[in-house]
Design an enzyme around this catalytic site. Structure first.
Site, PDB file in Angstrom:
ATOM      1  N   PHE A 116       0.847  -1.186   0.000  1.00 51.76           N
ATOM      2  CA  PHE A 116       0.000   0.000   0.000  1.00 51.76           C
ATOM      3  C   PHE A 116       0.888   1.244   0.000  1.00 51.76           C
ATOM      4  O   PHE A 116       1.890   1.306   0.713  1.00 51.76           O
ATOM      5  CB  PHE A 116      -0.874  -0.045   1.253  1.00 51.76           C
ATOM      6  CG  PHE A 116      -1.894   1.041   1.361  1.00 51.76           C
ATOM      7  CD1 PHE A 116      -2.933   1.135   0.448  1.00 51.76           C
ATOM      8  CD2 PHE A 116      -1.846   1.955   2.399  1.00 51.76           C
ATOM      9  CE1 PHE A 116      -3.900   2.134   0.560  1.00 51.76           C
ATOM     10  CE2 PHE A 116      -2.803   2.956   2.526  1.00 51.76           C
ATOM     11  CZ  PHE A 116      -3.825   3.036   1.600  1.00 51.76           C
ATOM     12  N   ASN A 152      -2.400   0.070  10.810  1.00 50.23           N
ATOM     13  CA  ASN A 152      -3.221   0.682   9.767  1.00 50.23           C
ATOM     14  C   ASN A 152      -3.770  -0.483   8.941  1.00 50.23           C
ATOM     15  O   ASN A 152      -3.289  -0.782   7.855  1.00 50.23           O
ATOM     16  CB  ASN A 152      -2.366   1.619   8.901  1.00 50.23           C
ATOM     17  CG  ASN A 152      -3.153   2.216   7.752  1.00 50.23           C
ATOM     18  OD1 ASN A 152      -4.384   2.248   7.771  1.00 50.23           O
ATOM     19  ND2 ASN A 152      -2.451   2.680   6.735  1.00 50.23           N
ATOM     20  N   PRO A 153      -4.774  -1.164   9.481  1.00 47.02           N
ATOM     21  CA  PRO A 153      -5.244  -2.396   8.842  1.00 47.02           C
ATOM     22  C   PRO A 153      -6.200  -2.098   7.687  1.00 47.02           C
ATOM     23  O   PRO A 153      -6.624  -0.952   7.500  1.00 47.02           O
ATOM     24  CB  PRO A 153      -6.003  -3.084   9.986  1.00 47.02           C
ATOM     25  CG  PRO A 153      -6.596  -1.938  10.741  1.00 47.02           C
ATOM     26  CD  PRO A 153      -5.567  -0.829  10.671  1.00 47.02           C
TER      27      PRO A 153
END
Length: 240
Positions: A40, A142-143
């Site tokens: 990400f 920060n899932p």
């Protein structure tokens, strides 16, 4: 040769490929990180989450940090770079290729992080020993937190190129990662545990209610630079 490379990159940009993937790097806290479609892309709101941790924890010499869903490693690496006195950081992700990129970023910034491959939804982090009641831990995550029904709200370049598993959760259980992490904390850790989560602004009340119900205290919520509720901090006291 340079001309051909330039044309190729321009073509990729035209096809909505994020510029960070085109050039193979992104910036976080002014630091360069290697990125590709396996991780990400680091975001400014996550910088704000890291800033909150740094502001809160002036003395980190006896603190252990667990970064769950580390991705590019930007959170762990930045914390260690800004606070070299941190005793130990465990960075966890379920994908080996993702961890390989995070390791390269740690080497790039010359910091020591313990990377571990764990599918958090299926497996427990069993390699972490229980510690004494005076210990202090920081959990940061920060899932994935975007509900599948919210997919239509995202820009096409995010949907096309960024890793699906780092973004989306099922509509029927959008708190799945927060639940798993919180119950793991209650079961495996001792002492004082500070939790910092990046969250979905549309379901922040549900997250607060859940944390309250299972015994987390001193819950604070913050807006990001865009004015969305994006970060939560809570504390859990465990005596065993």
């Amino acid at each position: 040769m340079i001309y051909k490379k330039l044309i190729k990159k321009l073509w990729e940009l035209k096809k909505n490929r994020p510029i960070q993937y085109v050039i193979g790097k992104a910036y976080f806290f002014g630091m360069e990180f290697i990125v590709n479609e396996k991780v990400f892309i680091p975001r400014p709101e996550t910088e704000e989450l890291v800033s909150w941790i740094l502001q809160d924890n002036k003395n980190t010499s006896n603190v252990k940090i667990f970064d769950i869903g580390t991705g590019s490693g930007c959170i762990s690496i930045t914390l260690k770079k800004k606070k070299p006195e941190i005793g130990h950081i465990h960075a966890i992700d379920f994908d080996q290729e993702t961890l390989d990129i995070a390791r390269k970023n740690a080497e790039l910034h010359n910091v020591e992080i313990s990377f571990k491959k764990v599918d958090f939804l299926k497996d427990s982090i069993s390699f972490i020993p229980k510690r004494n009641e005076n210990s202090v831990s920081i959990i940061v995550s920060n899932p994935p937190y975007i509900r599948l029904s919210e997919k239509k709200l995202l820009h096409q370049n995010i949907i096309q190129y960024e890793p699906f598993q780092a973004l989306f959760v099922p509509d029927e259980d959008p708190l799945i990662f927060y639940k798993k992490i919180s119950f793991w904390i209650k079961k495996k850790l001792t002492g004082v545990v500070y939790v910092y989560f990046e969250i979905n602004q549309f379901i922040y009340l549900e997250i607060i209610d859940f944390l309250k119900k299972i015994g987390f205290l001193n819950i604070k919520i913050r807006k990001d630079f865009q004015g969305f509720f994006r970060m939560i901090r809570a504390v859990y006291y465990i005596d065993k």
